[in-house]
Motif scaffolding. Structure first.
Motif, PDB file in Angstrom:
ATOM      1  N   TRP A  81       0.857  -1.180   0.000  1.00 25.38           N
ATOM      2  CA  TRP A  81       0.000   0.000   0.000  1.00 25.38           C
ATOM      3  C   TRP A  81       0.895   1.233   0.000  1.00 25.38           C
ATOM      4  CZ3 TRP A  81      -1.096  -3.825   3.815  1.00 25.38           C
ATOM      5  CH2 TRP A  81      -2.194  -4.624   3.507  1.00 25.38           C
ATOM      6  N   GLY A  82       0.813   2.004  -1.040  1.00 23.35           N
ATOM      7  CA  GLY A  82       1.637   3.200  -1.134  1.00 23.35           C
ATOM      8  C   GLY A  82       1.270   4.225  -0.069  1.00 23.35           C
ATOM      9  N   LEU A  83       2.229   5.006   0.343  1.00 20.80           N
ATOM     10  CA  LEU A  83       1.988   6.039   1.342  1.00 20.80           C
ATOM     11  C   LEU A  83       2.056   7.416   0.682  1.00 20.80           C
ATOM     12  CD1 LEU A  83       5.167   6.415   3.618  1.00 20.80           C
ATOM     13  CD2 LEU A  83       5.197   5.473   1.334  1.00 20.80           C
ATOM     14  N   PRO A  84       1.279   8.371   1.167  1.00 16.49           N
ATOM     15  CA  PRO A  84       1.294   9.711   0.565  1.00 16.49           C
ATOM     16  C   PRO A  84       2.557  10.474   0.943  1.00 16.49           C
ATOM     17  CG  PRO A  84      -0.117   9.690   2.494  1.00 16.49           C
ATOM     18  CD  PRO A  84       0.317   8.266   2.282  1.00 16.49           C
ATOM     19  N   LEU A  85       3.039  11.286   0.026  1.00 15.37           N
ATOM     20  CA  LEU A  85       4.211  12.107   0.309  1.00 15.37           C
ATOM     21  C   LEU A  85       3.787  13.366   1.061  1.00 15.37           C
ATOM     22  CD1 LEU A  85       6.363  12.015  -2.960  1.00 15.37           C
ATOM     23  CD2 LEU A  85       6.832  10.890  -0.782  1.00 15.37           C
ATOM     24  N   PRO A  86       4.381  13.627   2.224  1.00 19.23           N
ATOM     25  CA  PRO A  86       4.077  14.884   2.922  1.00 19.23           C
ATOM     26  C   PRO A  86       4.487  16.088   2.078  1.00 19.23           C
ATOM     27  CG  PRO A  86       5.239  13.332   4.357  1.00 19.23           C
ATOM     28  CD  PRO A  86       5.318  12.783   2.967  1.00 19.23           C
ATOM     29  N   LYS A  87       3.758  17.183   2.237  1.00 17.56           N
ATOM     30  CA  LYS A  87       4.063  18.381   1.456  1.00 17.56           C
ATOM     31  C   LYS A  87       5.455  18.928   1.758  1.00 17.56           C
ATOM     32  CE  LYS A  87      -0.763  19.818   0.935  1.00 17.56           C
ATOM     33  NZ  LYS A  87      -1.773  20.876   1.187  1.00 17.56           N
ATOM     34  N   VAL A  88       5.947  18.657   2.967  1.00 20.29           N
ATOM     35  CA  VAL A  88       7.265  19.175   3.334  1.00 20.29           C
ATOM     36  C   VAL A  88       8.366  18.556   2.476  1.00 20.29           C
ATOM     37  CG1 VAL A  88       7.757  17.447   5.104  1.00 20.29           C
ATOM     38  CG2 VAL A  88       8.729  19.735   5.331  1.00 20.29           C
ATOM     39  N   VAL A  89       8.109  17.404   1.871  1.00 16.97           N
ATOM     40  CA  VAL A  89       9.109  16.762   1.007  1.00 16.97           C
ATOM     41  C   VAL A  89       9.439  17.662  -0.176  1.00 16.97           C
ATOM     42  CG1 VAL A  89       9.483  14.831  -0.565  1.00 16.97           C
ATOM     43  CG2 VAL A  89       8.543  14.420   1.704  1.00 16.97           C
ATOM     44  N   TRP A  90       8.453  18.362  -0.697  1.00 11.15           N
ATOM     45  CA  TRP A  90       8.696  19.260  -1.821  1.00 11.15           C
ATOM     46  C   TRP A  90       9.511  20.472  -1.377  1.00 11.15           C
ATOM     47  CZ3 TRP A  90       7.524  16.710  -6.015  1.00 11.15           C
ATOM     48  CH2 TRP A  90       6.520  15.748  -5.957  1.00 11.15           C
ATOM     49  N   VAL A  91       9.253  20.927  -0.156  1.00  6.83           N
ATOM     50  CA  VAL A  91      10.066  22.018   0.402  1.00  6.83           C
ATOM     51  C   VAL A  91      11.502  21.546   0.588  1.00  6.83           C
ATOM     52  CG1 VAL A  91      10.341  23.609   2.345  1.00  6.83           C
ATOM     53  CG2 VAL A  91       8.044  23.015   1.530  1.00  6.83           C
ATOM     54  N   ASN A  92      11.659  20.323   1.084  1.00  8.82           N
ATOM     55  CA  ASN A  92      12.997  19.763   1.263  1.00  8.82           C
ATOM     56  C   ASN A  92      13.748  19.678  -0.059  1.00  8.82           C
ATOM     57  OD1 ASN A  92      12.237  19.456   3.920  1.00  8.82           O
ATOM     58  ND2 ASN A  92      11.846  17.261   3.752  1.00  8.82           N
ATOM     59  N   THR A  93      13.035  19.331  -1.113  1.00  3.66           N
ATOM     60  CA  THR A  93      13.665  19.260  -2.437  1.00  3.66           C
ATOM     61  C   THR A  93      14.192  20.619  -2.862  1.00  3.66           C
ATOM     62  OG1 THR A  93      12.179  17.443  -3.065  1.00  3.66           O
ATOM     63  CG2 THR A  93      13.299  18.632  -4.844  1.00  3.66           C
ATOM     64  N   ALA A  94      13.381  21.659  -2.666  1.00  4.85           N
ATOM     65  CA  ALA A  94      13.817  23.013  -3.010  1.00  4.85           C
ATOM     66  C   ALA A  94      15.026  23.425  -2.174  1.00  4.85           C
ATOM     67  CB  ALA A  94      12.672  24.000  -2.813  1.00  4.85           C
ATOM     68  N   VAL A  95      15.042  23.025  -0.909  1.00 10.13           N
ATOM     69  CA  VAL A  95      16.173  23.355  -0.032  1.00 10.13           C
ATOM     70  C   VAL A  95      17.442  22.663  -0.509  1.00 10.13           C
ATOM     71  CG1 VAL A  95      17.085  23.076   2.307  1.00 10.13           C
ATOM     72  CG2 VAL A  95      14.736  23.859   1.972  1.00 10.13           C
ATOM     73  N   LEU A  96      17.321  21.392  -0.928  1.00  9.45           N
ATOM     74  CA  LEU A  96      18.501  20.675  -1.416  1.00  9.45           C
ATOM     75  C   LEU A  96      19.008  21.274  -2.721  1.00  9.45           C
ATOM     76  CD1 LEU A  96      20.373  18.312  -0.794  1.00  9.45           C
ATOM     77  CD2 LEU A  96      18.852  16.833  -2.127  1.00  9.45           C
ATOM     78  N   VAL A  97      18.104  21.720  -3.572  1.00  6.97           N
ATOM     79  CA  VAL A  97      18.507  22.409  -4.799  1.00  6.97           C
ATOM     80  C   VAL A  97      19.268  23.687  -4.461  1.00  6.97           C
ATOM     81  CG1 VAL A  97      17.655  23.644  -6.834  1.00  6.97           C
ATOM     82  CG2 VAL A  97      16.665  21.441  -6.214  1.00  6.97           C
ATOM     83  N   ALA A  98      18.790  24.425  -3.473  1.00  2.00           N
ATOM     84  CA  ALA A  98      19.471  25.648  -3.057  1.00  2.00           C
ATOM     85  C   ALA A  98      20.856  25.340  -2.496  1.00  2.00           C
ATOM     86  CB  ALA A  98      18.629  26.386  -2.011  1.00  2.00           C
ATOM     87  N   SER A  99      20.978  24.232  -1.789  1.00  2.41           N
ATOM     88  CA  SER A  99      22.281  23.845  -1.238  1.00  2.41           C
ATOM     89  C   SER A  99      23.273  23.542  -2.359  1.00  2.41           C
ATOM     90  CB  SER A  99      22.120  22.622  -0.329  1.00  2.41           C
ATOM     91  OG  SER A  99      23.330  22.286   0.296  1.00  2.41           O
ATOM     92  N   GLY A 100      22.817  22.804  -3.373  1.00  8.93           N
ATOM     93  CA  GLY A 100      23.693  22.518  -4.515  1.00  8.93           C
ATOM     94  C   GLY A 100      24.056  23.772  -5.286  1.00  8.93           C
ATOM     95  N   ALA A 101      23.096  24.705  -5.418  1.00  7.24           N
ATOM     96  CA  ALA A 101      23.372  25.962  -6.112  1.00  7.24           C
ATOM     97  C   ALA A 101      24.402  26.790  -5.351  1.00  7.24           C
ATOM     98  CB  ALA A 101      22.079  26.756  -6.290  1.00  7.24           C
ATOM     99  N   ALA A 102      24.332  26.754  -4.026  1.00  5.29           N
ATOM    100  CA  ALA A 102      25.304  27.492  -3.219  1.00  5.29           C
ATOM    101  C   ALA A 102      26.711  26.932  -3.401  1.00  5.29           C
ATOM    102  CB  ALA A 102      24.896  27.445  -1.745  1.00  5.29           C
ATOM    103  N   LEU A 103      26.827  25.621  -3.478  1.00  6.27           N
ATOM    104  CA  LEU A 103      28.141  25.024  -3.706  1.00  6.27           C
ATOM    105  C   LEU A 103      28.658  25.331  -5.100  1.00  6.27           C
ATOM    106  CD1 LEU A 103      27.933  21.590  -1.884  1.00  6.27           C
ATOM    107  CD2 LEU A 103      29.615  23.383  -1.520  1.00  6.27           C
ATOM    108  N   GLN A 104      27.766  25.394  -6.066  1.00  2.00           N
ATOM    109  CA  GLN A 104      28.182  25.786  -7.412  1.00  2.00           C
ATOM    110  C   GLN A 104      28.675  27.230  -7.417  1.00  2.00           C
ATOM    111  OE1 GLN A 104      28.415  23.693  -9.899  1.00  2.00           O
ATOM    112  NE2 GLN A 104      29.166  25.232 -11.356  1.00  2.00           N
ATOM    113  N   TRP A 105      28.002  28.074  -6.658  1.00  2.00           N
ATOM    114  CA  TRP A 105      28.443  29.463  -6.511  1.00  2.00           C
ATOM    115  C   TRP A 105      29.827  29.524  -5.860  1.00  2.00           C
ATOM    116  CZ3 TRP A 105      26.593  32.948  -1.971  1.00  2.00           C
ATOM    117  CH2 TRP A 105      27.200  34.209  -2.073  1.00  2.00           C
TER     118      TRP A 105
END
Length: 234
Positions: A81-105
């Motif tokens: 039985w699949g479980l629903p993804l909490p909305k905070v997971v999408w926020v976490n994704t954006a945060v991880l993208v920002a972390s990678g962008a900061a390292l690229q900077w």
């Protein structure tokens, strides 16, 4: 199975691209330059560190590929039985993208030896990485509060296991990133700092790629893509 083969192909392409950037097919006996330029040559410890990271990422990619393969095979059972993804997971994704962008900077700023900007970028990358981990723990808490506990069904177990494994790799990267921040603040040579930042940036980008694949898997997008691939191959 098609999705896992595509994932492995993506990892292989990353490794091939890595090897091409390291100029493994070059002829070092034809290189020209002064003796002071030797640390920049392919046979130096600097090049060995990058190749070592490439091999490590290939192993990590294979590990996640095995878990994804097991996930796709197990989800066909009747007790899944699949479980629903909490909305905070999408926020976490954006945060991880920002972390990678900061390292690229930070990587870009090391080319001009702008220590102030490098320090700011590295600190921001570390802060957002910590926020990502905190957000993942919060997502776990939301799921357990909603009744999606670890032993409830195999889907829950796989979710906690795979996201926990990814979090452990982010945590390990944070340790190395912390050492890089210390190097940036202790006045290490530009070449040494640039290598450390470059390795951290590549590691972060790879872990972001893995997370996006996992996100597609848990959201169900990978299943639709796998069905499409089966239809094309059949």
């Amino acid at each position: 199975m098609s999705a896992i083969l595509i994932f492995l192909a993506g990892v292989a392409l990353i490794v091939v691209w890595w090897m091409a950037r390291q100029r493994l097919t070059s002829k070092p006996w034809l290189e020209t330059g002064q003796a002071g330029d030797l640390p920049r040559l392919q046979g130096s410890p600097l090049g060995a560190a990058k190749i070592g990271l490439g091999v490590f990422l290939a192993v990590v990619g294979a590990l996640f590929a095995l878990f994804i393969s097991a996930y796709l095979m197990r989800m066909g059972a009747s007790d899944w039985w699949g479980l629903p993804l909490p909305k905070v997971v999408w926020v976490n994704t954006a945060v991880l993208v920002a972390s990678g962008a900061a390292l690229q900077w930070a990587k870009i700023e090391t080319r001009s030896d702008s220590r102030g900007s490098v320090n700011i970028a590295l600190m921001f990358a570390a802060l957002t990485a910590v926020l990502f981990l905190v957000g993942q723990v919060f997502a776990w808490w939301q799921l357990t509060e909603a009744g999606y506990v670890l032993a409830e069904n195999p889907a829950n177990s796989f979710f906690y296991l795979i996201t926990g494994l990814h979090g452990l790799h982010i945590l390990g990267g944070l340790v190395v990133l912390g050492r890089t921040i210390v190097r940036a603040q202790s006045g290490r040579s530009p070449e040494t700092l640039a290598l450390s930042v470059d390795l951290c940036a590549i590691y972060w980008h790879f872990m972001l790629f893995v997370w996006l694949v996992l996100l597609a898997l848990f959201a169900g997008w990978a299943n639709d893509f796998a069905d499409l691939c089966r239809g094309l191959l059949s």
